[in-house]
Design an enzyme around this catalytic site. Structure first.
Site, mmCIF file in Angstrom:
data_model
loop_
_atom_site.group_PDB
_atom_site.id
_atom_site.type_symbol
_atom_site.label_atom_id
_atom_site.label_comp_id
_atom_site.label_asym_id
_atom_site.label_seq_id
_atom_site.Cartn_x
_atom_site.Cartn_y
_atom_site.Cartn_z
ATOM 1 N N ASP A 215 0.823 -1.204 0.000
ATOM 2 C CA ASP A 215 0.000 0.000 0.000
ATOM 3 C C ASP A 215 0.863 1.262 0.000
ATOM 4 O O ASP A 215 1.828 1.364 0.763
ATOM 5 C CB ASP A 215 -0.864 -0.030 1.271
ATOM 6 C CG ASP A 215 -1.949 1.023 1.300
ATOM 7 O OD1 ASP A 215 -2.868 0.947 0.471
ATOM 8 O OD2 ASP A 215 -1.884 1.928 2.157
ATOM 9 N N GLU A 277 1.741 -0.606 -4.949
ATOM 10 C CA GLU A 277 0.785 0.445 -5.304
ATOM 11 C C GLU A 277 1.572 1.744 -5.231
ATOM 12 O O GLU A 277 1.739 2.325 -4.172
ATOM 13 C CB GLU A 277 -0.395 0.493 -4.318
ATOM 14 C CG GLU A 277 -1.451 1.501 -4.772
ATOM 15 C CD GLU A 277 -2.144 2.269 -3.643
ATOM 16 O OE1 GLU A 277 -3.236 2.797 -3.886
ATOM 17 O OE2 GLU A 277 -1.597 2.374 -2.532
HETATM 18 C C1 GLC Z 1 -4.298 3.009 -0.657
HETATM 19 C C2 GLC Z 1 -5.535 2.158 -0.526
HETATM 20 C C3 GLC Z 1 -6.663 3.023 -0.054
HETATM 21 C C4 GLC Z 1 -6.306 3.623 1.278
HETATM 22 C C5 GLC Z 1 -4.974 4.357 1.228
HETATM 23 C C6 GLC Z 1 -4.428 4.627 2.603
HETATM 24 O O1 GLC Z 1 -4.395 3.944 -1.657
HETATM 25 O O2 GLC Z 1 -5.802 1.516 -1.734
HETATM 26 O O3 GLC Z 1 -7.859 2.313 0.040
HETATM 27 O O4 GLC Z 1 -7.305 4.528 1.677
HETATM 28 O O5 GLC Z 1 -3.985 3.593 0.576
HETATM 29 O O6 GLC Z 1 -3.990 3.451 3.213
#
Ligand code: GLC
Ligand code: CA
Length: 550
Positions: A215, A277
């Site tokens: 994440d 991500e």
């Molecule tokens: C990422 C997740 C999202 C979350 C954010 C903070 O972007 O996909 O759902 O709110 O991180 O952890």
């Protein structure tokens, strides 16, 4: 201790895998408390097996106050008692592995939840203590420290700083949170933080977890040296520096962390895998994806792509070329838990400002459901024919539309209520799935549903689609089954079609995919038609449709 099950197999299983994202609280509820749980997932393993996915990615299932749907983790090495136990987790891994399905779990390293024991200890400790140093605490400005340390804003708006009350009761220091105030950012310059995540990765890898989705992977290392504090107020990617020296994102040093993670992954057989991500400039995506790093990095380019053959072609070519350059394979994503479902997006005009449209009620313009679903089915078949791995989001195999009618007072997303009138709520894609066409919470569970399901959900249910040969669910099943037989090396060849609104490519073994982005039916190339996302019209491929030919 229970027996852990491991799945052996080729080292490169992930390169062209189909990964199905489960948002655990909204997938299946076994005990009827309205929240999806691990036993619910176990009960649906046969469904996943029949669907034909290679792996599941489980969004956070850790103990959490659910300030951000579980992305506020209070304990990285346990299961939220609201959704299960560690023993049930092991049972789930076992059931998935026996069905030949691998498991990715979500790792949230940028911030913890405010209930994490380290954050609680930091609140009780003094300014300047080792406990505070695991997070980002700073004194406020102004005579009594009453002014926040900088004008940095949170992704969810408004400010990224929250002031605490010191143990003795006086107003105290401030801590940084790039997301909600219940998500304090870790200080990754602190070696204890680094060590603890290695421990977490080993903890889950030892239990048989095959991979990790990382994440906000680009934000861990920040430039906070010598009293420097970033003042950023917009998260527009175009404002992020391209050279690895930005204050907050995609700093070169972040890769030291992932290289150390890679060493842990390589302790296992087959090596554990990961996908970042990382919202970074496209040309800086690939270091995250290199072999000594996480191995793969999400390409989100199609999430905002217009329904145009030329635009798709450009995005596809760019991502295949750059993944190849770094020895990785690319990823294809049309939906996830953060964006409006693609069956809905494709029912709206290209380039529409979705946040604005949403806060203004989501009615002007109205969604064209038919166009949305036709294009969604076509786009899914298109990406499934491409080299790389495909990430599917629960419910897209049902052609689910975004739920736009959740009453404001039942929304749960902090992005919505921290930024009133400006941001979209992500709850509409997180509504519990319809398994049956009628009945309590449409078969989600024997109790209610933590987010309200609309009355039209039954029409999209698994039960209904199961019986209908032409349903989206059966299209996904057929497409995944065919794909697993057809998959070949990771190259494609483009073919010119007489109509410029058509995208036509083939794989090395002669598997061809043709997508009609135009408005009129078009001719298909010679060969056997294996599958189409819409019935052919007089032998021609209709608008908004994809065909596979060999
Ligand atoms: C990422 C997740 C999202 C979350 C954010 C903070 O972007 O996909 O759902 O709110 O991180 O952890
Ligand atoms: Ca439950």
């Amino acid at each position: 201790m229970s027996e852990f099950t491991f799945l052996k197999g080729p080292k490169d299983w992930w390169r062209q895998a189909v990964v199905y994202q489960i948002y655990p609280r909204s997938f299946s509820d076994a005990n009827g408390d309205g929240i999806g749980d691990l036993n619910g997932i176990i009960s649906k393993v046969p469904y996943l097996q029949q669907l034909g996915v290679d792996a599941v990615w489980l969004s956070p299932f850790y103990p959490s106050a659910l300030a951000d749907g579980g992305y506020d983790v209070d304990d990285y090495r346990d299961v939220d008692p609201k959704i299960g136990t560690l023993a049930e987790f092991d049972k789930m891994v076992d059931a998935l592995h026996k069905a030949g399905i691998r498991l990715f779990v979500d790792i949230v390293p940028n911030h913890s939840g405010s209930g994490h024991e380290w954050f609680q200890a930091a609140l009780k400790a003094a300014p300047g203590s080792p406990e505070r140093d695991r997070y980002i605490f700073r004194d406020g400005k102004g005579e009594n420290g009453e002014i926040r340390p900088s004008e940095l804003s949170s992704h969810f708006g408004p400010t990224a700083w929250t002031r605490i009350t010191e143990p003795k009761g006086e107003p105290g220091q401030w801590y940084m949170h790039l997301f909600a105030s219940e998500q304090p950012d870790f200080n990754w310059d602190n070696p204890e933080v680094r060590e603890d995540f290695l421990k977490t990765l080993r903890f889950w890898s030892d239990r048989g977890v095959d991979g990790y989705r990382v994440d906000v992977a680009h934000a861990l290392v920040k430039n906070l040296a010598n009293g420097h504090l970033p003042e950023r107020q917009s998260y527009d990617l175009s404002l992020v520096k391209h050279d690895g020296t930005d204050d907050l994102f995609d700093r070169d040093e972040v890769h030291d962390i992932y290289r150390s993670w890679r060493q842990v992954f390589n302790e296992y057989d087959p090596p554990r895998v990961a996908v970042a991500e990382a919202w970074v400039h496209p040309e800086r995506r690939h270091p995250y994806a290199s072999e000594d790093n996480l191995g793969q990095s999400f390409n989100f380019d199609l999430l905002g792509e217009h329904w145009k053959a030329g635009r798709f072609k450009k995005t596809i070519s760019f991502n295949l070329a750059s993944a190849a350059k770094w020895g990785s394979s690319t990823t294809w994503v049309l939906s996830n838990h953060d964006v409006i479902r693609h069956a809905t997006r494709y029912g709206l005009p290209d380039g529409l400002n979705l946040d604005k449209w949403f806060v203004e009620g989501g009615v002007n313009p109205p969604v064209n459901n038919k166009q949305g679903l036709d294009r969604a089915r076509a786009a899914t078949m298109l990406i499934l024919a491409l080299p790389g791995s495909t990430y599917l989001y629960q419910g897209e195999e049902l052609g689910l539309q975004e739920v736009l009618e959740i009453p404001h007072d039942q929304m749960q997303d902090p992005q919505w209520f921290r930024n009133p009138g400006k941001s979209r709520s992500r709850d509409g894609c997180r509504v519990p799935l319809p398994w049956t066409s009628t009945g309590t919470s449409f078969g989600f569970g024997p109790g209610g549903s933590h987010l309200p399901q609309p009355s039209w959900f039954g029409d999209y249910s698994v039960e209904k689609q199961d019986r209908d040969e032409a349903s989206t669910l059966n299209l996904y099943r057929l497409a995944l089954a065919l794909r697993s037989q057809l998959i070949s090396d990771e190259s494609i060849q483009w073919h010119r079609h007489l109509n410029s609104k058509v995208l036509h490519f083939s794989r090395a073994n002669g598997w061809q995919s043709v997508t009609n982005f135009g408005t009129k039916p078009v001719k298909l190339p010679a060969g056997k038609v294996l599958l189409t996302s819409q019935p052919l019209v007089d032998g021609k491929l209709p608008a908004n449709a994809t065909a596979w030919v060999k």
